[in-house]
Design a protein around this motif. Structure first.
Motif, PDB file in Angstrom:
ATOM      1  N   PHE A  27       0.810  -1.214   0.000  1.00  0.00           N
ATOM      2  CA  PHE A  27       0.000   0.000   0.000  1.00  0.00           C
ATOM      3  C   PHE A  27       0.843   1.264   0.000  1.00  0.00           C
ATOM      4  N   GLY A  28       2.170   1.120  -0.107  1.00  0.00           N
ATOM      5  CA  GLY A  28       3.020   2.283  -0.319  1.00  0.00           C
ATOM      6  C   GLY A  28       3.880   2.759   0.828  1.00  0.00           C
ATOM      7  N   LEU A  29       3.852   2.075   1.974  1.00  0.00           N
ATOM      8  CA  LEU A  29       4.735   2.509   3.058  1.00  0.00           C
ATOM      9  C   LEU A  29       6.171   2.095   2.757  1.00  0.00           C
ATOM     10  N   GLU A  30       7.083   2.975   3.082  1.00  0.00           N
ATOM     11  CA  GLU A  30       8.503   2.680   2.904  1.00  0.00           C
ATOM     12  C   GLU A  30       8.961   1.721   4.008  1.00  0.00           C
ATOM     13  N   PRO A  31       9.954   0.876   3.724  1.00  0.00           N
ATOM     14  CA  PRO A  31      10.445  -0.052   4.744  1.00  0.00           C
ATOM     15  C   PRO A  31      10.877   0.637   6.043  1.00  0.00           C
ATOM     16  N   ALA A  32      11.488   1.804   5.942  1.00  0.00           N
ATOM     17  CA  ALA A  32      11.914   2.517   7.157  1.00  0.00           C
ATOM     18  C   ALA A  32      10.705   2.947   7.988  1.00  0.00           C
ATOM     19  N   ASP A  33       9.621   3.354   7.322  1.00  0.00           N
ATOM     20  CA  ASP A  33       8.402   3.740   8.032  1.00  0.00           C
ATOM     21  C   ASP A  33       7.768   2.527   8.721  1.00  0.00           C
ATOM     22  N   ILE A  34       7.736   1.415   8.018  1.00  0.00           N
ATOM     23  CA  ILE A  34       7.184   0.178   8.581  1.00  0.00           C
ATOM     24  C   ILE A  34       7.995  -0.239   9.801  1.00  0.00           C
ATOM     25  N   GLN A  35       9.312  -0.193   9.679  1.00  0.00           N
ATOM     26  CA  GLN A  35      10.178  -0.598  10.780  1.00  0.00           C
ATOM     27  C   GLN A  35       9.963   0.283  12.009  1.00  0.00           C
ATOM     28  N   ALA A  36       9.819   1.580  11.802  1.00  0.00           N
ATOM     29  CA  ALA A  36       9.599   2.493  12.924  1.00  0.00           C
ATOM     30  C   ALA A  36       8.290   2.174  13.644  1.00  0.00           C
ATOM     31  N   ILE A  37       7.258   1.815  12.897  1.00  0.00           N
ATOM     32  CA  ILE A  37       5.969   1.474  13.502  1.00  0.00           C
ATOM     33  C   ILE A  37       6.063   0.137  14.230  1.00  0.00           C
ATOM     34  N   VAL A  38       6.674  -0.846  13.597  1.00  0.00           N
ATOM     35  CA  VAL A  38       6.781  -2.188  14.178  1.00  0.00           C
ATOM     36  C   VAL A  38       7.533  -2.154  15.507  1.00  0.00           C
ATOM     37  N   GLN A  39       8.515  -1.298  15.628  1.00  0.00           N
ATOM     38  CA  GLN A  39       9.299  -1.227  16.867  1.00  0.00           C
ATOM     39  C   GLN A  39       8.454  -0.771  18.056  1.00  0.00           C
ATOM     40  N   ARG A  40       7.335  -0.131  17.803  1.00  0.00           N
ATOM     41  CA  ARG A  40       6.444   0.294  18.890  1.00  0.00           C
ATOM     42  C   ARG A  40       5.548  -0.842  19.368  1.00  0.00           C
ATOM     43  N   TYR A  41       5.471  -1.917  18.594  1.00  0.00           N
ATOM     44  CA  TYR A  41       4.609  -3.054  18.920  1.00  0.00           C
ATOM     45  C   TYR A  41       5.435  -4.335  18.892  1.00  0.00           C
ATOM     46  N   PRO A  42       6.135  -4.642  19.987  1.00  0.00           N
ATOM     47  CA  PRO A  42       7.039  -5.795  19.985  1.00  0.00           C
ATOM     48  C   PRO A  42       6.317  -7.135  19.852  1.00  0.00           C
ATOM     49  N   MET A  43       7.032  -8.067  19.320  1.00  0.00           N
ATOM     50  CA  MET A  43       6.541  -9.431  19.196  1.00  0.00           C
ATOM     51  C   MET A  43       6.542 -10.021  20.595  1.00  0.00           C
ATOM     52  N   PRO A  44       5.990 -11.139  20.861  1.00  0.00           N
ATOM     53  CA  PRO A  44       5.726 -12.230  19.946  1.00  0.00           C
ATOM     54  C   PRO A  44       4.363 -12.184  19.268  1.00  0.00           C
ATOM     55  N   LYS A  45       3.424 -11.408  19.786  1.00  0.00           N
ATOM     56  CA  LYS A  45       2.133 -11.437  19.102  1.00  0.00           C
ATOM     57  C   LYS A  45       1.754 -10.036  18.640  1.00  0.00           C
ATOM     58  N   PRO A  46       1.510  -9.892  17.349  1.00  0.00           N
ATOM     59  CA  PRO A  46       1.090  -8.602  16.836  1.00  0.00           C
ATOM     60  C   PRO A  46      -0.279  -8.237  17.404  1.00  0.00           C
TER      61      PRO A  46
END
Length: 67
Positions: A27-46
């Motif tokens: 949908f057009g998000l850059e990998p750096a933007d995705i990574q910044a968002i993902v770091q706010r929501y740690p695994m193991p479960k999204p």
């Protein structure tokens, strides 16, 4: 003994997680933007929060979530 294979999105949390990231990229998000968002929501479960944050970022960039 036959092994039962689960069906649906809960069948593989890792697969669900990767599908969310792939969709955000598609949908057009850059990998750096995705990574910044993902770091706010740690695994193991999204969480639903991760889904919402990715959707908000897509919309903020002028993307469309219509199907």
């Amino acid at each position: 003994m036959e092994r039962e294979i689960p069906d649906g999105p809960s069948a593989s949390p890792a697969g669900h997680y990767l599908a969310m990231l792939r969709a955000a990229r598609d949908f057009g998000l850059e990998p750096a933007d995705i990574q910044a968002i993902v770091q706010r929501y740690p695994m193991p479960k999204p969480s639903e929060g991760l889904v919402d944050a990715l959707a908000e970022a897509i919309l903020a960039r002028g993307g469309s979530l219509s199907f």
